[in-house]
Structure formats: structure tokens, C-alpha cells
Design a protein around this motif. Structure first.
Motif, PDB file in Angstrom:
ATOM      1  N   ALA A  95       0.837  -1.202   0.000  1.00  0.00           N
ATOM      2  CA  ALA A  95       0.000   0.000   0.000  1.00  0.00           C
ATOM      3  C   ALA A  95       0.872   1.252   0.000  1.00  0.00           C
ATOM      4  O   ALA A  95       0.475   2.301  -0.491  1.00  0.00           O
ATOM      5  N   LEU A  96       2.082   1.127   0.556  1.00  0.00           N
ATOM      6  CA  LEU A  96       3.010   2.252   0.659  1.00  0.00           C
ATOM      7  C   LEU A  96       3.886   2.274  -0.584  1.00  0.00           C
ATOM      8  O   LEU A  96       4.687   1.361  -0.801  1.00  0.00           O
ATOM      9  N   LYS A  97       3.739   3.294  -1.414  1.00  0.00           N
ATOM     10  CA  LYS A  97       4.445   3.342  -2.682  1.00  0.00           C
ATOM     11  C   LYS A  97       5.763   4.098  -2.560  1.00  0.00           C
ATOM     12  O   LYS A  97       5.933   4.955  -1.711  1.00  0.00           O
ATOM     13  N   GLY A  98       6.684   3.790  -3.465  1.00  0.00           N
ATOM     14  CA  GLY A  98       7.939   4.533  -3.509  1.00  0.00           C
ATOM     15  C   GLY A  98       9.101   3.661  -3.911  1.00  0.00           C
ATOM     16  O   GLY A  98       9.778   3.911  -4.890  1.00  0.00           O
ATOM     17  N   GLU A  99       9.353   2.598  -3.153  1.00  0.00           N
ATOM     18  CA  GLU A  99      10.456   1.697  -3.463  1.00  0.00           C
ATOM     19  C   GLU A  99      10.214   0.360  -2.782  1.00  0.00           C
ATOM     20  O   GLU A  99       9.360   0.238  -1.913  1.00  0.00           O
ATOM     21  N   LEU A 328      -9.070   4.686  12.309  1.00  0.00           N
ATOM     22  CA  LEU A 328      -8.607   5.810  11.494  1.00  0.00           C
ATOM     23  C   LEU A 328      -7.224   5.535  10.918  1.00  0.00           C
ATOM     24  O   LEU A 328      -6.963   5.740   9.727  1.00  0.00           O
ATOM     25  N   VAL A 329      -6.319   5.051  11.751  1.00  0.00           N
ATOM     26  CA  VAL A 329      -4.938   4.785  11.329  1.00  0.00           C
ATOM     27  C   VAL A 329      -4.907   3.710  10.242  1.00  0.00           C
ATOM     28  O   VAL A 329      -4.207   3.846   9.226  1.00  0.00           O
ATOM     29  N   ARG A 330      -5.664   2.652  10.436  1.00  0.00           N
ATOM     30  CA  ARG A 330      -5.668   1.565   9.446  1.00  0.00           C
ATOM     31  C   ARG A 330      -6.232   2.028   8.107  1.00  0.00           C
ATOM     32  O   ARG A 330      -5.702   1.676   7.048  1.00  0.00           O
ATOM     33  N   CYS A 331      -7.302   2.815   8.144  1.00  0.00           N
ATOM     34  CA  CYS A 331      -7.891   3.305   6.900  1.00  0.00           C
ATOM     35  C   CYS A 331      -7.008   4.365   6.238  1.00  0.00           C
ATOM     36  O   CYS A 331      -6.794   4.331   5.022  1.00  0.00           O
ATOM     37  N   ALA A 332      -6.499   5.300   7.032  1.00  0.00           N
ATOM     38  CA  ALA A 332      -5.671   6.379   6.476  1.00  0.00           C
ATOM     39  C   ALA A 332      -4.393   5.831   5.856  1.00  0.00           C
ATOM     40  O   ALA A 332      -3.922   6.337   4.829  1.00  0.00           O
ATOM     41  N   SER A 333      -3.826   4.791   6.453  1.00  0.00           N
ATOM     42  CA  SER A 333      -2.586   4.218   5.902  1.00  0.00           C
ATOM     43  C   SER A 333      -2.837   3.652   4.509  1.00  0.00           C
ATOM     44  O   SER A 333      -1.970   3.727   3.627  1.00  0.00           O
ATOM     45  N   VAL A 343       1.191   6.098   8.086  1.00  0.00           N
ATOM     46  CA  VAL A 343       0.309   6.443   9.204  1.00  0.00           C
ATOM     47  C   VAL A 343       0.330   5.293  10.199  1.00  0.00           C
ATOM     48  O   VAL A 343       0.012   4.154   9.854  1.00  0.00           O
ATOM     49  N   ASN A 344       0.725   5.564  11.425  1.00  0.00           N
ATOM     50  CA  ASN A 344       0.812   4.556  12.482  1.00  0.00           C
ATOM     51  C   ASN A 344       0.284   5.136  13.781  1.00  0.00           C
ATOM     52  O   ASN A 344       0.049   6.339  13.896  1.00  0.00           O
ATOM     53  N   HIS A 405       0.244   0.430  11.422  1.00  0.00           N
ATOM     54  CA  HIS A 405       0.640  -0.425  12.544  1.00  0.00           C
ATOM     55  C   HIS A 405       0.343   0.235  13.892  1.00  0.00           C
ATOM     56  O   HIS A 405       0.462   1.450  14.045  1.00  0.00           O
ATOM     57  N   ASP A 406      -0.022  -0.588  14.842  1.00  0.00           N
ATOM     58  CA  ASP A 406      -0.255  -0.142  16.223  1.00  0.00           C
ATOM     59  C   ASP A 406       0.886  -0.658  17.082  1.00  0.00           C
ATOM     60  O   ASP A 406       0.963  -1.843  17.389  1.00  0.00           O
ATOM     61  N   LEU A 407       1.804   0.226  17.452  1.00  0.00           N
ATOM     62  CA  LEU A 407       2.968  -0.151  18.261  1.00  0.00           C
ATOM     63  C   LEU A 407       2.585  -0.058  19.734  1.00  0.00           C
ATOM     64  O   LEU A 407       2.422   1.032  20.283  1.00  0.00           O
ATOM     65  N   VAL A 408       2.417  -1.198  20.358  1.00  0.00           N
ATOM     66  CA  VAL A 408       1.939  -1.258  21.740  1.00  0.00           C
ATOM     67  C   VAL A 408       3.123  -1.154  22.708  1.00  0.00           C
ATOM     68  O   VAL A 408       4.049  -1.955  22.664  1.00  0.00           O
ATOM     69  N   VAL A 409       3.083  -0.158  23.576  1.00  0.00           N
ATOM     70  CA  VAL A 409       4.125   0.060  24.582  1.00  0.00           C
ATOM     71  C   VAL A 409       3.440  -0.117  25.942  1.00  0.00           C
ATOM     72  O   VAL A 409       2.948   0.836  26.540  1.00  0.00           O
TER      73      VAL A 409
END
Length: 415
Positions: A95-99, A328-333, A343-344, A405-409
Motif C-alpha cells: 500500500a506504501l508506494k515509492g520503493e 482511522l490509522v488503518r484506513c488512512a494508511s 500512518v501509524n 501499525h499499532d505499536l503497543v508500549v
């Protein structure tokens, strides 16, 4: 992957590294190319427990201790006679374009998880997949690989001093927002804009970081026009927006009730949602528009919560709002990946902040004891700085292929 990670650990100051594999020639050549004064190679077939035991014992005997183990052994299939375990991947499915993603991008994530910047991250699956969407137009097979990387390391504390951004915008002067602003300043941000409704605290924080580096702007995120003006004024002042840390939030909007299901105050619900959910959406929307218009492959990081993985018997509106942030994060990414924008979110567990103290009604020392009792990882209480370290990682190029991604701390929070 093992070779790339070994090189990244060497770059970040590891003093002794042991590579173990069954591919002797390749392992020895890798060790020599990085430096025989730093690296050694040991033959080890991880399917034989005795060999693994001897590997660890010999490493400890040679270096005195084992600080980090990167267990990377694996095979794509055990025979070429059939395709019983072939992996199918469509490289166009990012989904993330560029390389295209490289082993080094995974190695960056490994180094973060091994460092003290992830001191309170445990039991977590850090997904580095470029927002993979999972179709199967291209197939490939992986030959036998078994290459765990075992490290005896005297320097574990890493700092990311090569973050590529011009400035960072933070949306809170509260504990986590302030700690993150300071971490970005430490890591080389050239311009930081703090936005909040707590004017005195925000202004004092900006001054303490340095008026040549940090400025404060009043902004109520429940008012979209204020968010729009904030982003536009920031771009006008600094030329572009590289990073948005959207940290605005409240634990509860009233002390009149605990917002349990039977006594929920919907007016209080609306007020909280206007900040935690609607305000977060406004921040992501206008930051994304600025990045797209400026052709910036930027990073947006939102603050969610450990509450997104569970329910709770009260503070229902707060829990609902944090589930909304994750959605929101999952859709926006997915929406923004085509523009190279990541978007994370970061989901803190129980961390000693004024917000938590207000929600639970504890004093400082009592709060620490209650918070620590919920951890599976023992030692000390988590602080806002530990969450800030995770935010800095997600904003940096070390997480270049981490999105949605949801980085759980949460220190292995037991609930």
C-alpha cells in the motif's frame, strides 16, 4: 536478513557479535567482511537443541554475558520437489508506494526492538510490511535458510541521530506530548510546533526546549478550522510538514460519572469524542493534505491506547474513542500509501501521567505501585519518555516500511 541485521548492529555500536548458521562459507565470509575483531562465526543447526545450547554457552564463556538474541532461523521450504510451502507475494501489493523493501528495513526494526528505546515494549509483533495488501500475482520460493544472529553486546542503548525531517508538530503540551517534543529536539528536529489549549504550559515547554527551535500555537482540535489554520501556518513558516504527532486527547470530560453503560452522559460523550476521535481525524486529514500538496513522503503518528485491545467496565466513551483512532490509522494508511505517507499509532499501557492519575484518582506514589502491579516485565514504572521513544521510531526512516501499525508500549500489561 541475518547479514543485514548483523551489519546494522555493528553500525550502532555492538562490541561483540556471533553469527551462527549452517551455511559455513557464507557465515565466515560475512564475519570477515564486517571485521574479525568484532564478529565470529559458529556452525549451528538450530534443529539440534544441544548445538543451540553449546552455542549460547560458548558465547557467554567468550564474552561474559548474552545481552541480545536475534533468532532468525527459518526456511521457506525443505525441498524443491514440490511447492507445499511456497510463499506467494505480489510486490505491487504494497500500500506504501515509492520503493521496494530491503533486508535493511527489517534490520532497522530489529535494532529498535533490541535497544533501550523499546525498553517497555514486550510480547509485541512489530509488522514491517509496507502496508501489504495480500494479492498473489507474483510468486517466488525461498531456499533453505537457518541463520540466527546471537549478540553479546556491551552497549545496548541506541539513539537515532539520523532522522530525516525538517520539523515536527506536536498536538499536546501534556506529559507524553512534552516528552516527545524533547525527544525530537534531542534527535535533531530543526523546527517544532507545539499546539494545545493549555497556553501557559505549552509556552513554557517551548521556551524550555529553545525558542530558536520550538514554538507554541493555541489550537482546539475539536474545531477543524483551527486545525486547518495550524497546519497552514506551519507550512507557511517552515515550507513543509514532514511529521505530525497527533496526541490530543482527554480521559474524561466530566467528573460527574464514570461513563459506565447504564449511567453514560451522552453530552460528556460528545465532548470527549469531539477531541479524541473527531479531532484526531481533523489532524490526520489536514496533515495529510499538506504532505500531499507539498509532495512530502511524511509520517503521521497518532496516540491510541492499550484500551483498543480490550473493553473496560467504565470510561466507555474513552475506550470507544481509542478504538476509533485505531480504525482511522488503518484506513488512512491505505488511503495515503499511494503518496508515500505512512500512518501509524502508538498504544501506551498504564503510564504515569496526569491523565491517568485523574482517571483513577491516585496520588503519585500510589499510582506507581498500581501501574507496576499490572506489568509482566518487572523493574520500574513506565514514563512518558518511553512512549516518546516509540513515537520517534515511528516518525523516523528506521520505520520506513511500517505503516497501518499499532505499536503497543505496555510492558506486557496483564489487564
Amino acid at each position: 536478513m541475518g547479514e543485514a541485521t548483523a551489519r546494522e548492529f555493528a553500525t550502532h555500536g555492538a562490541r561483540a557479535i556471533v553469527i551462527a548458521d549452517v551455511q559455513d562459507e557464507k557465515g565466515q565470509n560475512t564475519a570477515v567482511s564486517i571485521g574479525s575483531n568484532l564478529f565470529t562465526y559458529v556452525h549451528c543447526d538450530v534443529s539440534d537443541e544441544e548445538q543451540v545450547k553449546n552455542l549460547v554457552e560458548s558465547t557467554v564463556k567468550a564474552y561474559g554475558r548474552l545481552d541480545i538474541m536475534f533468532s532468525n532461523a527459518g526456511m521457506g521450504r525443505s525441498t524443491h520437489a514440490c511447492d507445499q510451502s511456497v510463499l506467494d507475494m505480489d510486490l505491487a501489493a504494497y500500500a506504501l508506494k515509492g520503493e521496494a523493501m530491503r533486508p535493511k528495513n527489517v534490520a532497522d526494526a530489529v535494532v529498535f526492538l533490541a535497544s533501550e528505546d523499546s525498553q517497555f515494549v514486550t510480547g509485541h509483533d512489530l509488522v514491517v510490511d509496507g502496508g501489504y495488501r495480500g494479492s498473489s500475482n507474483i510468486s517466488f520460493s525461498i531456499d533453505n535458510i537457518a541463520n540466527p544472529l546471537n549478540l553479546s553486546w556491551d552497549i545496548v542503548h541506541l539513539r537515532y541521530d539520523f532522522i530525516n525531517f525538517n520539523f515536527e508538530k506536536l498536538l499536546s503540551a501534556e506529559a507524553t506530548g512534552e516528552a516527545t517534543a524533547r525527544e525530537f529536539a534531542t534527535h535533531g528536529a530543526r523546527a517544532i510546533v507545539i499546539a494545545d489549549v493549555q497556553d501557559e504550559k505549552g509556552q513554557n515547554t517551548a521556551v524550555s526546549i529553545g525558542s530558536n527551535l520550538c514554538t507554541y500555537v493555541h489550537c482546539d482540535v475539536s474545531d477543524e478550522e483551527q486545525v486547518k489554520n495550524l497546519v497552514e501556518s506551519t507550512v507557511k513558516a517552515y515550507g513543509r510538514l514532514d511529521i505530525m504527532f497527533s496526541n490530543a486527547g482527554m480521559g474524561r470530560s466530566t467528573h460527574a460519572c464514570d461513563q459506565s453503560m447504564l449511567d453514560m452522559d451522552l453530552a460528556a460523550y460528545d465532548k470527549l469524542m469531539a477531541v479524541n476521535a473527531r479531532g484526531m481525524a481533523a489532524c490526520v486529514k489536514h496533515a495529510a493534505k499538506a504532505m500531499v500538496e507539498g509532495r512530502v513522503r511524511g509520517s503521521i503518528v497518532c496516540t491510541a491506547s492499550k484500551a483498543t485491545s480490550a473493553g473496560y467496565h467504565k470510561f466507555i466513551d474513552y475506550v470507544m474513542s481509542k478504538h476509533a483512532v485505531l480504525g482511522l490509522v488503518r484506513c488512512a494508511s491505505m488511503n495515503l500509501g499511494a503518496y508515500g505517507i505512512r500512518v501509524n499509532c502508538v498504544s501506551p499501557g498504564m503510564v504515569g501521567t496526569p491523565l491517568l492519575k485523574d482517571m483513577l484518582g491516585y496520588e503519585n506514589e500510589e499510582e506507581d505501585k498500581v501501574v507496576e502491579s499490572t506489568y509482566t516485565l518487572k523493574g520500574e514504572a513506565m514514563r512518558p519518555k518511553n512512549v516518546a521513544d516509540a513515537v520517534v521510531f515511528l516518525a523516523s526512516e528506521d520505520s520506513q516500511f511500517v505503516t497501518g501499525h499499532d505499536l503497543v508500549v505496555d510492558v506486557g500489561y496483564r489487564g
